[in-house]
Structure formats: C-alpha cells, structure tokens
Design a protein around this motif. Structure first.
Motif, PDB file in Angstrom:
ATOM      1  N   HIS A   1      37.021  37.895 -40.937  1.00 19.63           N
ATOM      2  CA  HIS A   1      36.663  37.808 -42.361  1.00 19.63           C
ATOM      3  C   HIS A   1      36.055  36.446 -42.661  1.00 19.63           C
ATOM      4  O   HIS A   1      36.158  35.520 -41.864  1.00 19.63           O
TER       5      HIS A   1
ATOM      6  N   PHE B   1      43.142  31.007 -33.021  1.00 22.85           N
ATOM      7  CA  PHE B   1      42.261  31.085 -34.180  1.00 22.85           C
ATOM      8  C   PHE B   1      40.830  31.113 -33.644  1.00 22.85           C
ATOM      9  O   PHE B   1      40.421  30.206 -32.934  1.00 22.85           O
TER      10      PHE B   1
ATOM     11  N   TYR C   1      52.987  34.247 -39.375  1.00 19.19           N
ATOM     12  CA  TYR C   1      52.747  35.391 -38.491  1.00 19.19           C
ATOM     13  C   TYR C   1      53.878  35.461 -37.475  1.00 19.19           C
ATOM     14  O   TYR C   1      54.079  34.531 -36.705  1.00 19.19           O
TER      15      TYR C   1
ATOM     16  N   ASN D   1      41.199  36.768 -48.321  1.00 23.84           N
ATOM     17  CA  ASN D   1      42.562  36.930 -48.817  1.00 23.84           C
ATOM     18  C   ASN D   1      42.693  37.868 -50.001  1.00 23.84           C
ATOM     19  O   ASN D   1      43.734  38.444 -50.227  1.00 23.84           O
TER      20      ASN D   1
ATOM     21  N   LEU E   1      43.321  24.311 -42.472  1.00 21.62           N
ATOM     22  CA  LEU E   1      44.563  24.892 -41.981  1.00 21.62           C
ATOM     23  C   LEU E   1      45.333  23.818 -41.216  1.00 21.62           C
ATOM     24  O   LEU E   1      44.737  23.068 -40.441  1.00 21.62           O
TER      25      LEU E   1
ATOM     26  N   PHE F   1      45.212  38.655 -38.139  1.00 15.34           N
ATOM     27  CA  PHE F   1      44.290  38.832 -39.270  1.00 15.34           C
ATOM     28  C   PHE F   1      42.905  38.986 -38.653  1.00 15.34           C
ATOM     29  O   PHE F   1      42.441  38.086 -37.969  1.00 15.34           O
TER      30      PHE F   1
ATOM     31  N   ARG G   1      54.330  31.777 -36.050  1.00 10.34           N
ATOM     32  CA  ARG G   1      53.229  30.845 -36.308  1.00 10.34           C
ATOM     33  C   ARG G   1      53.168  30.598 -37.809  1.00 10.34           C
ATOM     34  O   ARG G   1      53.025  31.535 -38.600  1.00 10.34           O
TER      35      ARG G   1
ATOM     36  N   ASP H   1      36.439  33.617 -45.745  1.00 16.88           N
ATOM     37  CA  ASP H   1      37.462  33.423 -46.771  1.00 16.88           C
ATOM     38  C   ASP H   1      36.916  33.735 -48.161  1.00 16.88           C
ATOM     39  O   ASP H   1      35.778  33.403 -48.478  1.00 16.88           O
TER      40      ASP H   1
ATOM     41  N   GLN I   1      47.662  26.376 -45.758  1.00 15.65           N
ATOM     42  CA  GLN I   1      46.246  26.658 -45.997  1.00 15.65           C
ATOM     43  C   GLN I   1      45.800  25.991 -47.304  1.00 15.65           C
ATOM     44  O   GLN I   1      46.420  26.197 -48.346  1.00 15.65           O
TER      45      GLN I   1
ATOM     46  N   ARG J   1      45.338  43.305 -41.234  1.00 24.26           N
ATOM     47  CA  ARG J   1      46.042  42.042 -41.406  1.00 24.26           C
ATOM     48  C   ARG J   1      47.528  42.316 -41.459  1.00 24.26           C
ATOM     49  O   ARG J   1      47.990  43.101 -42.282  1.00 24.26           O
TER      50      ARG J   1
ATOM     51  N   VAL K   1      51.077  30.555 -44.678  1.00 26.17           N
ATOM     52  CA  VAL K   1      51.029  31.879 -44.054  1.00 26.17           C
ATOM     53  C   VAL K   1      51.901  31.903 -42.811  1.00 26.17           C
ATOM     54  O   VAL K   1      52.031  30.910 -42.107  1.00 26.17           O
TER      55      VAL K   1
ATOM     56  N   HIS L   1      36.056  34.224 -39.245  1.00 31.00           N
ATOM     57  CA  HIS L   1      37.171  33.841 -38.366  1.00 31.00           C
ATOM     58  C   HIS L   1      38.216  34.941 -38.320  1.00 31.00           C
ATOM     59  O   HIS L   1      38.223  35.845 -39.162  1.00 31.00           O
TER      60      HIS L   1
END
Ligand SMILES: O=C(O)CCC(=O)C(=O)O
Ligand SMILES: [Fe+2]
Length: 395
Positions: free
Chosen positions: A120, A146, A111, A373, A134, A117, A193, A122, A197, A58, A109, A183
């Motif tokens: 995973h 995504f 990027y 996270n 999101l 990322f 980006r 959540d 969240q 990540r 968040v 995801h």
C-alpha cells in the motif's frame, strides 16, 4: 542526487517510559508486550472510500496516538523530546532539506505471529502530511521485514534492534519514507513486532516563520544532503531512481533546445504523487524538488505546477501509448478553482509519460483498492502532477 525518498537510521535505546491510557507500559527499550496487546484493537485499512478489516490483506493490532503517552524514567532532561528532535533532524537532512518539518505520532502498531500488511501507499492525514516515520521497539521477532518499492525496485529493511558493536547495547531502527512509496510488512513468523508510526508534516507559510523564530535556522543546503546521506543508505536501488546532477543538467539543456526550436512549453510528470491540493512548490519532494530548484535558479524559465491526468490511447497494454493532460482538459468536470483562476494560462499540449511512472501506478485497480490505514475521500486521493516550463521572457 537530492533529497532521498527513504532513509533508515539507528537510534540509541531510549529509556523513556511508555504509558497507555495513563497506565505504565514499560519503556521504548523494554515495552510491556502483554499490556500493549490488551490495550490494542484490530487494525483496519482503506479500500477506496471504505475502511475495512480483512486479515488476508492486513492482520495486525494498533493503539491510536491519543491513548499513548511518554515519560522519563530517569531524572532531568526530557529524553523523549530529545529523541524526537534527533529523529526530526535526521529526516530533515535527508528527505526535506531546506524545509521545516514536524513529527506527529499517529499510532503504535503490533504484529504477532501471522501478522502482516500487504502492499500500500500510506493514506495521508492532511495536505501537509508527506512522509511516514517508523521506529521499531525493542522486542524480538522473526520475519516481519519491511519492504519498500519504487519504480519497480524493491528494498528490504529490518526494524529489529541492531548491534553495531558486541560491547554496546543494540540500537533501535528507524525508517522514514515519502507517503507515496509503496511498502508492505512481511508476515511475522515468531515473537511480537511493535512499531511507533509518525506522520511527517511539512510546515509552510506563517507557521514556518514562527517555527524559524523559535528554533533558529535548521535549513541545510541541498548539496550537503548527498554527503549526509551516503554514510547511511543501503538503498542503492532507490538512490539510483532519484535525480543526479548530470541528468538534471541534461534536462535543462534539452528544455532550452526545445524552447529555441519553437516549443512554447515543455511539460513532464512529477516523480512523486500527492493530494491534488498538495501539488505546490513548497511540497515538492525528492528529485522533483531538486529539478524545480535548478530550473528556477538557472533563471531562464518560468515553471508552473499543475495536476495532470493519465490517458491511454488504446486497450492493449503493450502497444497503447500513455499521455498526460492537464487536469480539467480531458473529459473532466471543470470545477477546479485553480484552473478557473488561471484562464489566461495557455493550454500546453499533452505529453508522453514513461512506462514506470508514478502517475501510472495510481491509475491501477490495485492502488484504487488499497489506500493505506484508512479510506480516502476521492478529493484526498494521490494525484499526479506535472511541471510545465516556459522560457522566461527577458525584459
Ligand atoms: O509496521 C510497520 O512497519 C508499518 C505498518 C504500515 O505500513 C502502516 O501501518 O501503514
Ligand atoms: Fe504503511
């Protein structure tokens, strides 16, 4: 078809102001990217019980909810709260029909180029946290798609603002999904980006009654969901993986047949994973909620939910068989309070689970190593559940 595990919907550009630690940071449709970057910290993620940073898994930055505020640029009304309420309704109609839900900002968040990322589910932040929302802000970037995965089916979503008509301002994109959907965020190749969240929590008990008094009844019958949803979804792969009416009727017939032939209890694995403490009727999701509802409503059954564990019969992945047992029945420490209280509950026999089941997923090393996270204490980890159906004794 029933409540959907994922929904994407457009939302008009909101001119509401964004504040970070009290400092104005632009608006949702024009965020001050440099300032947001300055105020952000490197993101970590959960690896089992540890929270770690590892840019190979990540790479991104974030600002926690406690440092974020919203305001209005224009006079009158409370635009942010209106937005929030419209997002909440979209989520209820499609993913949690008949439930009361609240949206809680979790973090923002960021990027930059190279940010990503990997796969995973959540991490959950309470027993009532069952989905994530999101909302992509209006910045420009390339890459950073995504990707969602369920039952091996992958679906791609783009959170960049999108135009429906050349003469209209583009809409921001929102996507909501159950927390147990796997995801990932593909690497951003250019630009920045930025995504808000939210934790989506299901309100239960007295909290729910109070909320209903305050806001009236927002509950939607299950059957309107497919109509509401069909206009919006692009997620055919995911839709097909959820229950349809015919399949449910067949399941009911099969259970009745088994009961008639002398089987005392029919058990099967829930499609959705949750914390062990969240394996409760009020938190059932998607096809599990739909099936449960049908089974109870048809009046012929007593239906119970129990945590289950997966056991494989052999070492060879291809030939071994998978069975689920009630949690506590198979080499487990018997300290589960629920189980102790249900001593008179007769043990059901083990049951088969299909190859692609969600419960198998959480037994994999990959899952154990990546918990979203942040780290997850063992007692909060995702757990498999089973639905156990007995004939209802007529009086
Ligand atoms: O940035 C996103 O789209 C989502 C990031 C994510 O999956 C997470 O923070 O858990
Ligand atoms: Fe995530």
């Amino acid at each position: 078809m029933s409540c959907m595990p994922v929904v994407q919907f457009p939302t008009e550009m909101a001119q509401c102001a964004l504040f970070i630690e009290g400092t104005p940071a632009g608006t949702l449709d024009k965020p001050e990217v440099e300032l947001l970057l300055q105020k952000s910290t490197l993101s970590s993620f959960g690896r089992g019980e540890k929270t770690v940073t590892d840019p190979a898994y990540r790479s991104g930055r974030e600002i926690p909810a406690t440092n974020i505020g919203f305001g209005e640029l224009e006079d009158g009304g409370s635009r942010y709260s209106w937005k929030l309420e419209s997002w909440r309704r979209s989520v209820v109609e499609t993913m949690f029909p008949g439930r009361q839900v609240t949206l809680k900002l979790y973090k923002l968040v960021i990027y930059e180029a190279g940010g990503h990322f990997d796969w995973h589910m959540d991490s959950t932040h309470s027993d009532s946290h069952h989905a994530t929302l999101l909302v992509g802000l209006n910045t420009s970037w390339k890459g950073g798609d995504f990707i969602l995965r369920r039952n091996g089916v992958e679906t791609r979503a783009d959170l960049r603002p999108q135009r429906t008509h050349s003469y209209l301002a583009p809409d921001l994109q929102a996507i909501a999904f159950y927390t147990d959907m796997e995801h990932r965020v593909e690497p951003v190749t250019e630009g920045v980006r930025i995504v808000l969240q939210y934790d989506i929590e299901v309100v239960t008990g007295t909290e729910k009654e109070m909320a209903e008094e305050d806001f009236g009844d927002y509950d939607w019958p299950l059957d309107v969901v497919s109509t509401t949803y069909s206009g919006r979804t692009k997620y055919l792969g995911v839709v097909q993986a959820t229950a349809d009416k015919t399949a449910v009727e067949e399941v009911i017939d099969t259970i009745k047949r088994l009961h008639t032939s002398g089987v005392g209890e029919v058990g099967f694995a829930l499609q959705h994973l949750s914390r062990k403490a969240s394996i409760r009727t009020e938190f059932l999701k998607g096809s599990d909620a739909y099936l449960y509802d049908r089974l109870v409503r048809c009046g012929a059954f007593n239906v119970t939910l129990r945590p289950v564990v997966l056991v494989e019969s052999g070492d060879d992945k291809e030939t071994s068989e998978r069975f689920a047992y009630l949690f506590g029945d198979y080499n487990y420490d018997d300290d589960d309070q629920d189980r102790k209280e249900s001593r008179n509950y007769e043990k059901p026999s083990r049951f088969h689970i299909p190859k692609l089941s969600a419960i198998e997923k959480i037994s994999s090393q990959d899952y154990i190593e990546h918990t979203g996270n942040e780290s997850m204490l063992t007692k909060y980890r995702y757990f498999g559940g089973g639905m156990f159906v007995r004939p209802r004794l007529s009086s």
